[in-house]
Design an enzyme around this catalytic site. Sequence first.
Site, PDB file in Angstrom:
ATOM      1  CG  HIS A 190       3.837   1.908   4.414  1.00 16.67           C
ATOM      2  ND1 HIS A 190       4.740   2.647   3.682  1.00 16.67           N
ATOM      3  CD2 HIS A 190       4.267   0.617   4.355  1.00 16.67           C
ATOM      4  CE1 HIS A 190       5.668   1.829   3.202  1.00 16.67           C
ATOM      5  NE2 HIS A 190       5.409   0.597   3.593  1.00 16.67           N
ATOM      6  CD  GLU A 212       7.391  -1.431   6.843  1.00 16.74           C
ATOM      7  OE1 GLU A 212       7.631  -2.444   6.205  1.00 16.74           O
ATOM      8  OE2 GLU A 212       6.696  -0.492   6.426  1.00 16.74           O
ATOM      9  CB  SER A 220      15.545  -4.346   2.130  1.00 19.78           C
ATOM     10  OG  SER A 220      15.395  -3.110   1.455  1.00 19.78           O
ATOM     11  N   GLY A 247      12.656  -0.631   0.410  1.00 20.20           N
ATOM     12  CA  GLY A 247      12.880  -0.596  -1.035  1.00 20.20           C
ATOM     13  C   GLY A 247      14.297  -0.254  -1.449  1.00 20.20           C
ATOM     14  N   GLY A 289       7.623  -5.756   1.184  1.00 21.79           N
ATOM     15  CA  GLY A 289       7.144  -5.009   0.027  1.00 21.79           C
ATOM     16  C   GLY A 289       7.486  -5.728  -1.261  1.00 21.79           C
ATOM     17  N   GLY A 290       8.589  -5.331  -1.878  1.00 16.40           N
ATOM     18  CA  GLY A 290       8.953  -5.829  -3.207  1.00 16.40           C
ATOM     19  C   GLY A 290       8.923  -7.339  -3.338  1.00 16.40           C
ATOM     20  CD  GLU A 312       6.221   3.181   0.292  1.00 16.20           C
ATOM     21  OE1 GLU A 312       5.170   2.647  -0.102  1.00 16.20           O
ATOM     22  OE2 GLU A 312       7.335   2.617   0.225  1.00 16.20           O
ATOM     23  CG  ASN A 354       2.689  -2.666   1.363  1.00 16.22           C
ATOM     24  OD1 ASN A 354       1.747  -2.492   0.587  1.00 16.22           O
ATOM     25  ND2 ASN A 354       3.407  -1.662   1.859  1.00 16.22           N
ATOM     26  CD1 TRP A 355       1.304  -7.964  -2.528  1.00 16.45           C
ATOM     27  CD2 TRP A 355      -0.324  -8.013  -4.069  1.00 16.45           C
ATOM     28  NE1 TRP A 355       0.885  -9.264  -2.659  1.00 16.45           N
ATOM     29  CE2 TRP A 355      -0.108  -9.322  -3.599  1.00 16.45           C
ATOM     30  CE3 TRP A 355      -1.310  -7.797  -5.042  1.00 16.45           C
ATOM     31  CZ2 TRP A 355      -0.840 -10.420  -4.062  1.00 16.45           C
ATOM     32  CZ3 TRP A 355      -2.037  -8.882  -5.507  1.00 16.45           C
ATOM     33  CH2 TRP A 355      -1.794 -10.188  -5.027  1.00 16.45           C
ATOM     34  CE  LYS A 356       6.304  -0.957  -0.625  1.00 19.83           C
ATOM     35  NZ  LYS A 356       7.426  -0.112  -0.320  1.00 19.83           N
TER      36      LYS A 356
HETATM   37  C1  PEP Z   1       7.262  -1.933   2.789  1.00 17.13           C
HETATM   38  O1  PEP Z   1       6.899  -1.196   1.910  1.00 17.13           O
HETATM   39  O2  PEP Z   1       6.546  -2.083   3.785  1.00 17.13           O
HETATM   40  C2  PEP Z   1       8.517  -2.654   2.631  1.00 17.13           C
HETATM   41  C3  PEP Z   1       9.034  -3.216   3.675  1.00 17.13           C
HETATM   42  O3  PEP Z   1       9.088  -2.643   1.372  1.00 17.13           O
HETATM   43  P1  PEP Z   1      10.375  -3.493   0.900  1.00 17.13           P
HETATM   44  O4  PEP Z   1      10.239  -4.885   1.437  1.00 17.13           O
HETATM   45  O5  PEP Z   1      10.321  -3.457  -0.594  1.00 17.13           O
HETATM   46  O6  PEP Z   1      11.564  -2.805   1.472  1.00 17.13           O
END
Ligand code: PEP
Length: 251
Positions: free
Chosen positions: A100, A167, A212, A173, A233-234, A102, A8-10
Amino acid sequence: MRQLIAGNWKMNGSRAMAAELANALRTATAEGLLSGGKLACDLLVCPPATLVSVVAHALLGSAVAVGGQDCHAALSGAHTGDVSAAMLRDCGATYVIVGHSERRADHGESDAVVRAKVDAAVAAGLVPIVCVGETEAQRLGGQAEAVVAGQLAGSLPEGFAGVVAYEPVWAIGTGRTPTEADVAAMHAHIRAVLIGRLGVAGAGLRILYGGSVKPSNAAALMALPEVGGALVGGASLVAEDFLGIARACTG
Ligand code: PEP
Protein backbone atom coordinates in the site's frame (compact mmCIF):
# COMPACT_ATOMS: atom_id res chain seq x y z
CA MET A 1 -15.00 -11.67 -13.91
CA ARG A 2 -16.76 -11.34 -10.55
CA GLN A 3 -15.69 -8.11 -8.90
CA LEU A 4 -14.12 -7.84 -5.45
CA ILE A 5 -14.95 -5.00 -3.10
CA ALA A 6 -12.23 -4.86 -0.46
CA GLY A 7 -12.32 -2.58 2.57
CA ASN A 8 -9.09 -1.26 4.07
CA TRP A 9 -9.87 -0.04 7.56
CA LYS A 10 -6.31 1.24 7.98
CA MET A 11 -5.39 2.15 11.59
CA ASN A 12 -8.98 2.54 12.70
CA GLY A 13 -11.32 0.58 14.90
CA SER A 14 -11.86 -0.93 18.31
CA ARG A 15 -13.21 -4.36 19.19
CA ALA A 16 -16.65 -2.83 19.73
CA MET A 17 -16.62 -0.98 16.41
CA ALA A 18 -15.31 -4.07 14.58
CA ALA A 19 -18.03 -6.29 16.00
CA GLU A 20 -20.71 -3.77 15.09
CA LEU A 21 -19.47 -3.25 11.54
CA ALA A 22 -18.88 -6.96 10.93
CA ASN A 23 -22.34 -7.81 12.22
CA ALA A 24 -23.91 -5.18 9.98
CA LEU A 25 -22.14 -6.69 6.95
CA ARG A 26 -23.05 -10.20 8.00
CA THR A 27 -26.71 -9.32 8.40
CA ALA A 28 -26.91 -7.38 5.15
CA THR A 29 -25.26 -10.08 3.09
CA ALA A 30 -27.28 -12.86 4.75
CA GLU A 31 -30.50 -11.00 4.06
CA GLY A 32 -29.50 -10.51 0.44
CA LEU A 33 -29.77 -6.75 0.60
CA LEU A 34 -27.19 -6.36 -2.11
CA SER A 35 -28.85 -7.52 -5.25
CA GLY A 36 -32.15 -9.24 -5.15
CA GLY A 37 -31.01 -11.82 -2.66
CA LYS A 38 -27.73 -12.56 -4.36
CA LEU A 39 -24.32 -10.98 -3.94
CA ALA A 40 -23.10 -9.66 -7.28
CA CYS A 41 -19.54 -9.28 -6.02
CA ASP A 42 -17.12 -10.77 -3.51
CA LEU A 43 -16.60 -8.84 -0.28
CA LEU A 44 -13.49 -8.53 1.86
CA VAL A 45 -12.63 -6.45 4.89
CA CYS A 46 -9.07 -5.79 6.07
CA PRO A 47 -9.07 -4.57 9.66
CA PRO A 48 -5.92 -3.72 11.62
CA ALA A 49 -3.95 -6.75 12.80
CA THR A 50 -5.34 -6.50 16.33
CA LEU A 51 -8.87 -6.99 15.01
CA VAL A 52 -8.38 -9.71 12.40
CA SER A 53 -9.37 -12.46 14.85
CA VAL A 54 -12.39 -10.55 16.13
CA VAL A 55 -13.66 -9.80 12.64
CA ALA A 56 -12.91 -13.27 11.28
CA HIS A 57 -14.86 -14.76 14.17
CA ALA A 58 -17.79 -12.40 13.63
CA LEU A 59 -17.87 -13.16 9.89
CA LEU A 60 -17.25 -16.91 10.08
CA GLY A 61 -19.53 -18.69 7.62
CA SER A 62 -20.65 -15.40 6.03
CA ALA A 63 -20.06 -14.16 2.48
CA VAL A 64 -17.48 -11.64 3.68
CA ALA A 65 -13.79 -12.61 3.73
CA VAL A 66 -11.17 -11.13 6.03
CA GLY A 67 -7.65 -9.96 5.23
CA GLY A 68 -4.64 -8.27 6.75
CA GLN A 69 -3.24 -4.89 5.73
CA ASP A 70 0.40 -5.94 5.64
CA CYS A 71 2.64 -8.85 6.56
CA HIS A 72 6.34 -9.36 7.17
CA ALA A 73 8.37 -11.21 4.55
CA ALA A 74 9.72 -13.68 7.10
CA LEU A 75 7.81 -16.63 8.49
CA SER A 76 8.71 -15.82 12.09
CA GLY A 77 11.60 -14.52 14.15
CA ALA A 78 13.19 -11.40 15.59
CA HIS A 79 11.01 -8.73 13.97
CA THR A 80 9.56 -6.79 16.89
CA GLY A 81 6.14 -5.36 16.21
CA ASP A 82 5.64 -7.16 12.92
CA VAL A 83 3.05 -9.75 11.95
CA SER A 84 3.70 -12.69 9.66
CA ALA A 85 1.45 -13.95 6.90
CA ALA A 86 1.10 -17.25 8.75
CA MET A 87 -0.14 -15.37 11.84
CA LEU A 88 -2.79 -13.64 9.77
CA ARG A 89 -3.83 -16.97 8.28
CA ASP A 90 -3.97 -18.45 11.77
CA CYS A 91 -6.35 -15.63 12.78
CA GLY A 92 -8.73 -16.41 9.92
CA ALA A 93 -7.45 -14.11 7.18
CA THR A 94 -7.48 -15.32 3.58
CA TYR A 95 -6.12 -12.17 1.90
CA VAL A 96 -3.44 -9.60 2.69
CA ILE A 97 -2.78 -6.16 1.22
CA VAL A 98 0.88 -5.56 0.43
CA GLY A 99 2.70 -2.51 -0.89
CA HIS A 100 0.00 0.00 0.00
CA SER A 101 1.31 3.48 -0.76
CA GLU A 102 1.08 4.36 2.93
CA ARG A 103 3.42 1.43 3.72
CA ARG A 104 5.70 2.38 0.84
CA ALA A 105 5.83 5.98 2.13
CA ASP A 106 5.73 5.49 5.92
CA HIS A 107 8.02 2.46 6.04
CA GLY A 108 10.16 2.93 2.96
CA GLU A 109 8.97 -0.32 1.41
CA SER A 110 10.68 -0.94 -1.91
CA ASP A 111 9.34 -3.07 -4.73
CA ALA A 112 11.78 -5.81 -3.65
CA VAL A 113 10.36 -5.78 -0.12
CA VAL A 114 6.82 -5.91 -1.49
CA ARG A 115 7.76 -8.84 -3.71
CA ALA A 116 9.20 -10.73 -0.72
CA LYS A 117 5.97 -10.09 1.16
CA VAL A 118 3.95 -11.44 -1.76
CA ASP A 119 6.02 -14.62 -1.64
CA ALA A 120 5.43 -14.88 2.11
CA ALA A 121 1.71 -14.35 1.71
CA VAL A 122 1.40 -17.04 -0.93
CA ALA A 123 3.50 -19.46 1.12
CA ALA A 124 1.10 -18.94 4.03
CA GLY A 125 -1.96 -19.56 1.88
CA LEU A 126 -3.08 -15.93 1.60
CA VAL A 127 -4.14 -14.14 -1.57
CA PRO A 128 -1.95 -11.03 -1.90
CA ILE A 129 -3.42 -7.73 -3.06
CA VAL A 130 -0.49 -5.77 -4.46
CA CYS A 131 -0.94 -2.00 -4.56
CA VAL A 132 0.65 0.19 -7.22
CA GLY A 133 0.06 3.79 -8.22
CA GLU A 134 1.70 7.03 -9.16
CA THR A 135 2.07 10.29 -7.23
CA GLU A 136 0.47 13.46 -8.51
CA ALA A 137 3.85 14.81 -9.66
CA GLN A 138 4.47 11.63 -11.63
CA ARG A 139 1.07 11.86 -13.30
CA LEU A 140 1.54 15.53 -14.13
CA GLY A 141 4.95 14.62 -15.50
CA GLY A 142 3.45 12.05 -17.85
CA GLN A 143 5.14 9.16 -16.06
CA ALA A 144 2.13 7.41 -14.51
CA GLU A 145 2.15 4.37 -16.79
CA ALA A 146 5.92 3.93 -16.60
CA VAL A 147 5.87 4.21 -12.80
CA VAL A 148 3.13 1.60 -12.48
CA ALA A 149 4.85 -0.73 -14.94
CA GLY A 150 8.04 -0.42 -12.91
CA GLN A 151 6.22 -1.18 -9.66
CA LEU A 152 4.59 -4.24 -11.23
CA ALA A 153 7.91 -5.46 -12.62
CA GLY A 154 9.56 -5.14 -9.22
CA SER A 155 6.73 -6.20 -6.92
CA LEU A 156 5.24 -9.24 -8.65
CA PRO A 157 7.08 -12.55 -8.37
CA GLU A 158 7.17 -15.08 -11.21
CA GLY A 159 3.85 -16.86 -11.57
CA PHE A 160 1.98 -14.21 -9.58
CA ALA A 161 -1.62 -15.30 -9.07
CA GLY A 162 -3.05 -12.64 -6.73
CA VAL A 163 -4.86 -9.34 -7.10
CA VAL A 164 -3.47 -5.98 -8.26
CA ALA A 165 -4.87 -2.72 -6.90
CA TYR A 166 -4.28 0.45 -8.88
CA GLU A 167 -4.32 3.28 -6.37
CA PRO A 168 -3.13 6.67 -7.56
CA VAL A 169 -1.47 8.10 -4.44
CA TRP A 170 -3.03 11.49 -4.97
CA ALA A 171 -6.54 10.02 -4.98
CA ILE A 172 -6.25 8.20 -1.66
CA GLY A 173 -8.25 9.89 1.07
CA THR A 174 -8.51 13.13 -0.89
CA GLY A 175 -11.97 12.90 -2.41
CA ARG A 176 -10.35 13.23 -5.83
CA THR A 177 -10.41 10.54 -8.49
CA PRO A 178 -8.84 10.28 -11.95
CA THR A 179 -11.17 10.74 -14.89
CA GLU A 180 -12.98 7.61 -16.00
CA ALA A 181 -10.87 7.68 -19.16
CA ASP A 182 -7.67 7.77 -17.11
CA VAL A 183 -8.81 4.87 -14.91
CA ALA A 184 -9.75 2.84 -17.98
CA ALA A 185 -6.44 3.65 -19.68
CA MET A 186 -4.40 2.66 -16.63
CA HIS A 187 -6.32 -0.57 -16.13
CA ALA A 188 -5.80 -1.47 -19.80
CA HIS A 189 -2.10 -0.72 -19.35
CA ILE A 190 -1.89 -2.90 -16.23
CA ARG A 191 -3.71 -5.70 -18.03
CA ALA A 192 -1.22 -5.53 -20.90
CA VAL A 193 1.69 -5.61 -18.45
CA LEU A 194 0.20 -8.62 -16.65
CA ILE A 195 -0.34 -10.53 -19.88
CA GLY A 196 3.16 -9.63 -21.07
CA ARG A 197 4.58 -10.92 -17.83
CA LEU A 198 2.32 -13.89 -17.02
CA GLY A 199 0.85 -14.87 -20.35
CA VAL A 200 -2.73 -16.03 -20.48
CA ALA A 201 -2.87 -16.20 -16.66
CA GLY A 202 -2.42 -12.43 -16.59
CA ALA A 203 -5.74 -12.02 -18.38
CA GLY A 204 -7.66 -13.56 -15.51
CA LEU A 205 -6.31 -11.56 -12.57
CA ARG A 206 -8.44 -8.94 -10.88
CA ILE A 207 -7.30 -5.34 -11.11
CA LEU A 208 -8.98 -3.24 -8.43
CA TYR A 209 -9.30 0.53 -8.53
CA GLY A 210 -8.66 2.36 -5.24
CA GLY A 211 -8.76 6.03 -4.30
CA SER A 212 -11.77 7.90 -2.91
CA VAL A 213 -14.33 5.31 -4.03
CA LYS A 214 -17.73 6.03 -2.51
CA PRO A 215 -21.33 5.03 -3.23
CA SER A 216 -21.85 8.07 -5.47
CA ASN A 217 -18.98 7.28 -7.86
CA ALA A 218 -18.82 3.50 -7.55
CA ALA A 219 -21.25 2.61 -10.34
CA ALA A 220 -19.36 4.63 -12.93
CA LEU A 221 -15.97 3.29 -11.80
CA MET A 222 -17.08 -0.33 -11.52
CA ALA A 223 -18.57 -0.23 -15.03
CA LEU A 224 -15.22 0.61 -16.63
CA PRO A 225 -13.47 -2.11 -18.64
CA GLU A 226 -10.80 -4.08 -16.76
CA VAL A 227 -11.96 -2.76 -13.37
CA GLY A 228 -12.26 -5.92 -11.30
CA GLY A 229 -13.50 -4.25 -8.14
CA ALA A 230 -12.43 -1.64 -5.64
CA LEU A 231 -10.07 -1.17 -2.73
CA VAL A 232 -11.95 1.15 -0.40
CA GLY A 233 -10.48 3.07 2.52
CA GLY A 234 -12.62 5.65 4.31
CA ALA A 235 -15.95 4.46 2.96
CA SER A 236 -15.32 0.93 4.23
CA LEU A 237 -15.68 2.14 7.83
CA VAL A 238 -19.40 2.83 7.38
CA ALA A 239 -21.47 -0.27 6.66
CA GLU A 240 -24.02 1.50 4.48
CA ASP A 241 -21.32 3.16 2.38
CA PHE A 242 -19.40 -0.08 1.91
CA LEU A 243 -22.61 -1.90 1.00
CA GLY A 244 -23.58 0.95 -1.29
CA ILE A 245 -20.34 0.44 -3.20
CA ALA A 246 -20.98 -3.31 -3.35
CA ARG A 247 -24.46 -2.66 -4.75
CA ALA A 248 -22.86 -0.77 -7.62
CA CYS A 249 -21.39 -4.03 -8.91
CA THR A 250 -23.61 -5.67 -11.43
CA GLY A 251 -21.78 -8.96 -11.65
C1 PEP B 1 -6.91 3.12 0.44
O1 PEP B 1 -6.37 3.47 1.46
O2 PEP B 1 -6.57 2.05 -0.08
C2 PEP B 1 -7.95 3.95 -0.13
C3 PEP B 1 -8.32 3.72 -1.35
O3 PEP B 1 -8.44 4.97 0.66
P1 PEP B 1 -9.71 5.92 0.33
O4 PEP B 1 -10.80 5.06 -0.22
O5 PEP B 1 -10.07 6.53 1.65
O6 PEP B 1 -9.23 6.91 -0.68
